[in-house]
Each structure stands twice: as structure tokens, then as C-alpha cells.
Design a protein around this motif. Structure first.
Motif, PDB file in Angstrom:
ATOM      1  N   UNK A  36      12.164 -13.983  64.952  1.00 30.99           N
ATOM      2  CA  UNK A  36      11.562 -13.532  66.203  1.00 30.99           C
ATOM      3  C   UNK A  36      12.202 -12.241  66.675  1.00 30.99           C
ATOM      4  N   UNK A  37      13.515 -12.131  66.471  1.00 34.43           N
ATOM      5  CA  UNK A  37      14.212 -10.927  66.863  1.00 34.43           C
ATOM      6  C   UNK A  37      13.715  -9.725  66.062  1.00 34.43           C
ATOM      7  N   UNK A  38      13.462  -9.951  64.737  1.00 38.17           N
ATOM      8  CA  UNK A  38      12.940  -8.890  63.876  1.00 38.17           C
ATOM      9  C   UNK A  38      11.544  -8.484  64.320  1.00 38.17           C
ATOM     10  N   UNK A  39      10.703  -9.500  64.628  1.00 41.25           N
ATOM     11  CA  UNK A  39       9.337  -9.218  65.064  1.00 41.25           C
ATOM     12  C   UNK A  39       9.327  -8.375  66.326  1.00 41.25           C
ATOM     13  N   UNK A  40      10.203  -8.701  67.252  1.00 41.92           N
ATOM     14  CA  UNK A  40      10.243  -7.985  68.521  1.00 41.92           C
ATOM     15  C   UNK A  40      10.660  -6.536  68.322  1.00 41.92           C
ATOM     16  N   UNK A  41      11.559  -6.310  67.387  1.00 41.09           N
ATOM     17  CA  UNK A  41      12.127  -4.969  67.244  1.00 41.09           C
ATOM     18  C   UNK A  41      11.365  -4.088  66.267  1.00 41.09           C
ATOM     19  N   UNK A  42      10.635  -4.709  65.274  1.00 40.15           N
ATOM     20  CA  UNK A  42      10.010  -3.874  64.244  1.00 40.15           C
ATOM     21  C   UNK A  42       8.523  -4.112  64.082  1.00 40.15           C
ATOM     22  N   UNK A  43       8.061  -5.344  64.162  1.00 41.29           N
ATOM     23  CA  UNK A  43       6.665  -5.628  63.868  1.00 41.29           C
ATOM     24  C   UNK A  43       5.761  -5.190  65.014  1.00 41.29           C
ATOM     25  N   UNK A  44       4.572  -4.578  64.680  1.00 44.77           N
ATOM     26  CA  UNK A  44       3.578  -4.203  65.687  1.00 44.77           C
ATOM     27  C   UNK A  44       4.030  -3.080  66.594  1.00 44.77           C
ATOM     28  N   UNK A  45       4.935  -2.283  66.124  1.00 42.50           N
ATOM     29  CA  UNK A  45       5.429  -1.178  66.952  1.00 42.50           C
ATOM     30  C   UNK A  45       4.369  -0.110  67.129  1.00 42.50           C
ATOM     31  N   UNK A  46       4.060   0.288  68.363  1.00 40.63           N
ATOM     32  CA  UNK A  46       3.064   1.316  68.643  1.00 40.63           C
ATOM     33  C   UNK A  46       3.680   2.706  68.483  1.00 40.63           C
ATOM     34  N   UNK A  47       2.831   3.713  68.239  1.00 38.74           N
ATOM     35  CA  UNK A  47       3.355   5.074  68.112  1.00 38.74           C
ATOM     36  C   UNK A  47       4.152   5.470  69.347  1.00 38.74           C
ATOM     37  N   UNK A  48       5.234   6.127  69.116  1.00 43.34           N
ATOM     38  CA  UNK A  48       6.078   6.582  70.210  1.00 43.34           C
ATOM     39  C   UNK A  48       5.520   7.895  70.748  1.00 43.34           C
ATOM     40  N   UNK A  49       4.821   7.789  71.890  1.00 45.07           N
ATOM     41  CA  UNK A  49       4.245   8.982  72.486  1.00 45.07           C
ATOM     42  C   UNK A  49       4.972   9.390  73.755  1.00 45.07           C
ATOM     43  N   UNK A  50       6.239   8.996  73.818  1.00 43.01           N
ATOM     44  CA  UNK A  50       7.038   9.407  74.970  1.00 43.01           C
ATOM     45  C   UNK A  50       7.299  10.910  74.929  1.00 43.01           C
ATOM     46  N   UNK A  51       6.990  11.561  73.746  1.00 46.89           N
ATOM     47  CA  UNK A  51       7.225  12.983  73.600  1.00 46.89           C
ATOM     48  C   UNK A  51       6.028  13.806  74.063  1.00 46.89           C
ATOM     49  N   UNK A  52       5.086  13.215  74.749  1.00 48.12           N
ATOM     50  CA  UNK A  52       3.889  13.919  75.201  1.00 48.12           C
ATOM     51  C   UNK A  52       4.272  15.144  76.034  1.00 48.12           C
ATOM     52  N   UNK A  53       3.784  16.339  75.659  1.00 49.15           N
ATOM     53  CA  UNK A  53       4.126  17.547  76.429  1.00 49.15           C
ATOM     54  C   UNK A  53       3.759  17.390  77.901  1.00 49.15           C
ATOM     55  N   UNK A  54       4.515  18.020  78.737  1.00 54.67           N
ATOM     56  CA  UNK A  54       4.379  17.830  80.175  1.00 54.67           C
ATOM     57  C   UNK A  54       2.993  18.198  80.701  1.00 54.67           C
ATOM     58  N   UNK A  55       2.396  19.262  80.162  1.00 55.16           N
ATOM     59  CA  UNK A  55       1.101  19.732  80.673  1.00 55.16           C
ATOM     60  C   UNK A  55      -0.070  18.924  80.134  1.00 55.16           C
ATOM     61  N   UNK A  56       0.168  18.063  79.160  1.00 51.64           N
ATOM     62  CA  UNK A  56      -0.908  17.409  78.403  1.00 51.64           C
ATOM     63  C   UNK A  56      -1.057  15.950  78.789  1.00 51.64           C
ATOM     64  N   UNK A  57      -2.094  15.338  78.283  1.00 56.56           N
ATOM     65  CA  UNK A  57      -2.289  13.890  78.430  1.00 56.56           C
ATOM     66  C   UNK A  57      -2.393  13.289  77.040  1.00 56.56           C
ATOM     67  N   UNK A  58      -1.830  12.107  76.862  1.00 60.39           N
ATOM     68  CA  UNK A  58      -1.766  11.472  75.551  1.00 60.39           C
ATOM     69  C   UNK A  58      -2.232  10.029  75.642  1.00 60.39           C
ATOM     70  N   UNK A  59      -2.762   9.524  74.555  1.00 54.25           N
ATOM     71  CA  UNK A  59      -3.201   8.130  74.494  1.00 54.25           C
ATOM     72  C   UNK A  59      -2.456   7.417  73.386  1.00 54.25           C
ATOM     73  N   UNK A  60      -2.460   6.087  73.453  1.00 52.02           N
ATOM     74  CA  UNK A  60      -1.785   5.268  72.446  1.00 52.02           C
ATOM     75  C   UNK A  60      -2.440   5.393  71.081  1.00 52.02           C
TER      76      UNK A  60
END
Length: 538
Positions: A36-60
Motif C-alpha cells: 500500500x505504501x508503494x501504491x501511494x508513492x508510485x502507482x497512478x502518479x499524475x503528471x507533475x504540472x506544478x511547473x506551470x508558467x505563471x502567465x499560463x494555465x495548465x491542465x492535468x
């Protein structure tokens, strides 16, 4: 060692088994917790879009929208998971390999309407975009196309740049390529590499309009179904240029310098799927021969065409629209058999020519006939007699006079809905007009008479335009308007009426009486027109 009694031995065995089960359960629970710990940390991980440029809008889903936010530089720190990147309508001048080389998931890149130049575009980066399908670079300042684009490309738009060079691997070796847009550039015949689309055997749409091409490009993919070459400098079409295009349905060659000498009788003959051919605004002097059988729409307007031979159009059995306006055709230069066999031809434009009379042997299935702005001075009894299916006839701005319009000229037009006789020299409203008419325009003539019964039985007439004539109240027979039970618009402006007509129909909605000699409006003038919406008396 003393032997144990059977009852004691059984008890020990049971205790031992219980201990083993407890240990196994504990071990299993530990493994499940780890999973369960492995699943939480690695499985089904969504793209990391925390790097979205400030002026832009981003989707998952990996879409990054930076359109129209006044960017002057390519946005930094884009996620490796970006699939769609919209950068149109900005002021970006430079794109380096470092900017885009890590975007391995990118499928759509929109850079149109920026300030990109060839020097500011390191096109080697495009090679690394292994999934790029749609590339939009229209409305920039590129003088050369990228040397190499990825094989995954499906559509490329380089319109409205300043391109003078295309390279063999710009569009070559692209098995998925469907459409290329190169219009509004500065391409010449020397700009195009030999076999420009070598290995790109699925291309369907190619637009190269508004360039400086003098010869139709050769070796085009056989899959093409739409080809735009208008507004170039084309003077000739080499023999066989279109022979390997069996799927071509639309061919646009208007606004060039093509003449009959610049093509032969076989130029278009192999285009068996061609439905639309536009040769307007060229230097043709005669309707070209060898037109393909399946042609539906043929543009030949704005040439210098002086004649239509009898066998030129005979093979075009599916032709529906024939546009021949703004040429130099005379009635006698149209062969009596020119339209013979064209059973599907329903729209014929012959306006702005030099016709002295209605041409003989017009297509019998015609529905729309536009012969305005010619030199026609008479309409004989049988000039229109075979046009049984005609619904729209425009004879405006010719040289017609009342004595030269036979009183039975329109007798066979039992389906006619719109008739325009404006801009002639008629003194009297023609009699014998079709009862099927819905719109009748006879403005800008010299009408001073509407004979008795000229409008009788016209129960379908909804609009009649008689403006700018010489009509007076006593020149219109009493009850003329009352007979028109479906009339909604009556335009009598610019005449010599001294009073508002007293016999207006109940159905009337709009009445135009401006620029007459009317000085009074009786209280009862509009008692019989309850549906009136507009009265113009200025």
C-alpha cells in the motif's frame, strides 16, 4: 526421556500450529502495508504540472495555454509531460533546442502570430519532438522553413511568412502528413526541392496560393484531394502535371497568367475525381477542352473568353454550376450545341459580357440564369421557351425596350419566382408575366404605364420594386395592388405619385413612397393595411 501421553502431545501440536498461523498473518499484513505504501508513492502518479508558467494555465491532461499573454520569451520550466502547448498571439522571437528538446510528449505546438525569424529558430529541436503531430507557425517572419521536421507530423501551417526556401526533409519522409499550408509566402519554382513530398504518401491538402510560382509543381502525392495554387505567376501547366492525381477533388488556379497556349487538351482529362475547378481571372480566350467528366463547379469568370465551341462542354455530364461572367462573349460566338447534354446544369452566370440577345439553346434544366449587364435589346417569343425549370432570371441593365419584349416571351416560365428587369428602357410593365412570381424588380426604367390586368392573378407575388420610374396614379389601373393578396413589400419611391394609393392590399407590411410628389396623407390612408410595419414618406 519420559514419553508424553497422547492427549498432551495433541495439545502441543495445536499450540504450535496456532503460533505458526499468527506469525504468517503478521508477515502478510506487513507485506500488504508495504504494498500500500508503494501504491501511494508510485502507482497512478499524475503528471507533475506544478511547473506551470505563471502567465499560463495548465491542465492535468498536459495542455498548457499561454496564448495572448504578451510573452517575449519562450516559457521556461515546462513539464516534460506537456502534450499541447499554445503560444499563439505573443511576441516570442527566439526558440532554442534547450527550450523544446525535453518535450518528448508534445503533440501540438501552436506558435502562430509571433515574431519568430529563421535566425531565432533553432530547428534542430523539432527533430527531438518524436510525437509532434500539429505544428502551427503561421504569421511569423520566417524566411526559410525548418530543415528537418519529425516523421510524426500530421499537419504543418507556415502561411503568411516570408519563406523563400523549403528543404527535402521539411515535408519529405512524413508518412502521416495530411495537410500543409504555405500560402502567402515568397516561394518560387527554385524554392521547391525535387520530390518535395518524397515519402509523404498520404498528403491530402496543399495550399501554395499567393506565392511567385510560374509552373505547377510536379511530383505531387497521388492522395491529394485539395490543391490551392491561386494568386501566383503561373503561365503554363506542364504536360502530365495532374496525371497522377486520381483523388483530386478541388483545384484552385484563379488569379494567375494562364492562357490556352499554356495548357493542352489533356491537362485536366485525367482528373477523374475532380469536382471543383477554378480558372477565373486568367488569360483564357476560349473555354478549355478536355475537362473531366465529374466536374460539378467550373469557374471561368474574369478571363477574355470570346467563344464556346460546340464540343467543349459535352463531356462534363455532371456539371451543375458554370460561371462565365466578366468575359467577352457574344451570342453568336456561343455554339448552339454548347450546352447540349448538360442535364444537371442549373446555374449559369453570363453577366458582364457582350451578348446582343439571349443565347440560343440554353441548358433546359437551368434554374438560375444571370445575364445582366449585357447588350440584350430584345426578347423574342421563343428565346426563353425551353427553360421550363427556371426559378430565377436576371435581365437587368441591358438595352431592353417595351416594343422589343414579346408579350408571350415569359409564357413558358411557369416555375419562375424571381425576375429582375431593372436598369433597362421599359416604358410599360410587361404583360404575360408568370403567375408563379414571388419577387419582381423593374426599378431604374422609364415606366409610365401599368396596363390593365398586367398584375392580375399574381397571387404569389410578395415583393415588387418599381422605384425610380415615371409612374403617376392615373398610369396604374384601378385595383392593381388590391389583386396582389400576398404582397408584403411595395416600392414606388422615386416616381411622380401625387397621392398615396387607395387600393393597397391587406397583406402589405412595407410601403416605400419617398421622393414622390405627395403633399397630404388622408386619415383613412392606411385603414385597409392592418399589417403595416414601415411607411417611408421622406
Amino acid at each position: 526421556m519420559a514419553s508424553l501421553k497422547p492427549s498432551v502431545l495433541q495439545t502441543l501440536i495445536v499450540l504450535l500450529l496456532a503460533l505458526v498461523l499468527v506469525c504468517c498473518k503478521a508477515s502478510l499484513e506487513t507485506e500488504q502495508e508495504d504494498e500500500e505504501e508503494i501504491n501511494v508513492t508510485t502507482m497512478g502518479k499524475k503528471p507533475d504540472l506544478t511547473e506551470c508558467p505563471q502567465e499560463c494555465s495548465c491542465t492535468a491532461e498536459g495542455a498548457v495555454d499561454c496564448a495572448g499573454v504578451d510573452l517575449t520569451e519562450f516559457p521556461a520550466e515546462l513539464s516534460d509531460e506537456t502534450r499541447q502547448l499554445s503560444l499563439q498571439n505573443n511576441k516570442i522571437e527566439t526558440i532554442t533546442v534547450d527550450h523544446i528538446s525535453h518535450l518528448h510528449q508534445l503533440q501540438t505546438l501552436n506558435l502562430q502570430n509571433n515574431w519568430l525569424t529563421t535566425d531565432g529558430l533553432e530547428d534542430e529541436g523539432f527533430e527531438m519532438l518524436e510525437q509532434l503531430a500539429y505544428l502551427y507557425l503561421a504569421n511569423n517572419k520566417l524566411t526559410s522553413a525548418p530543415r528537418v521536421l519529425p516523421p510524426s507530423l500530421v499537419s504543418a501551417d507556415f502561411a503568411a511568412n516570408q519563406l523563400t526556401n523549403i528543404y527535402p526533409y521539411t515535408f519529405g519522409q512524413k508518412p502521416n502528413l495530411k495537410s500543409v499550408y504555405l500560402h502567402n509566402n515568397k516561394l518560387t519554382d527554385a524554392s521547391l526541392p525535387y520530390h518535395m513530398f518524397n515519402g509523404s504518401d498520404n498528403l491530402e491538402i496543399l495550399t501554395m496560393s499567393s506565392n511567385f510560382l510560374q509552373i505547377v509543381p510536379g511530383h505531387l502525392p497521388s492522395t491529394l484531394y485539395r490543391l490551392h495554387l491561386k494568386s501566383n505567376k503561373l503561365e503554363q501547366i506542364p504536360p502530365g502535371a495532374f496525371d497522377n492525381l486520381p483523388n483530386l477533388r478541388e483545384l484552385y488556379l484563379q488569379n494567375n497568367h494562364l492562357s490556352n497556349e499554356g495548357m493542352d487538351n489533356e491537362t485536366f482529362s485525367q482528373l477523374n475525381s475532380l469536382e471543383c475547378l477554378d480558372l477565373s481571372n486568367n488569360n483564357l480566350s476560349v473555354v478549355p477542352k478536355g475537362l473531366p467528366r465529374n466536374l460539378v463547379l467550373l469557374h471561368l469568370e474574369k478571363n477574355s473568353i470570346r467563344s464556346i465551341p460546340g464540343d467543349t462542354l459535352s463531356s462534363v455530364r455532371n456539371l451543375e454550376y458554370l460561371l462565365l461572367h466578366n468575359n467577352k462573349l457574344r451570342s453568336r460566338s456561343i455554339h448552339p450545341a454548347a450546352f447540349q447534354g448538360l442535364k444537371k446544369l442549373h446555374t449559369l452566370h453570363l453577366y458582364n459580357n457582350l451578348l446582343e440577345r439571349v443565347p440560343r439553346s440554353l441548358p433546359r434544366r437551368a434554374k438560375t440564369l444571370m445575364i445582366l449587364h449585357n447588350l440584350i435589346s430584345e426578347i423574342g417569343r421563343n428565346d426563353l421557351a425551353l427553360l421550363y425549370t427556371l426559378t430565377e432570371l436576371n435581365l437587368s441593365y441591358n438595352k431592353l425596350t417595351s416594343p422589343k419584349v414579346h408579350h408571350e416571351a415569359f409564357r413558358k416560365l411557369r416555375m419562375l419566382e424571381t425576375l429582375d428587369l431593372s436598369g433597362n428602357s421599359l416604358h410599360s410593365l410587361p404583360v404575360g408575366l408568370p403567375r408563379s412570381l414571388r419577387v419582381l424588380e423593374i426599378k431604374n426604367n422609364q415606366l409610365n404605364s401599368i396596363p390593365d390586368g398586367a398584375l392580375s392573378a399574381m397571387k404569389n407575388l410578395q415583393k415588387i420594386i418599381l422605384s425610380n420610374n415615371q409612374l403617376k396614379l392615373n398610369s396604374i389601373y384601378q385595383g392593381a395592388w388590391m389583386e396582389l393578396s400576398a404582397l408584403t413589400t411595395l416600392d414606388l419611391s422615386g416616381n411622380q405619385l401625387s397621392h398615396i394609393p387607395s387600393d393597397l392590399p391587406e397583406s402589405l407590411e412595407y410601403l416605400y413612397l419617398q421622393s414622390n410628389r405627395i403633399s397630404t396623407v388622408p386619415a383613412s390612408a392606411f385603414e385597409g393595411t392592418p399589417n403595416i410595419k414601415g411607411i417611408y414618406l421622406r
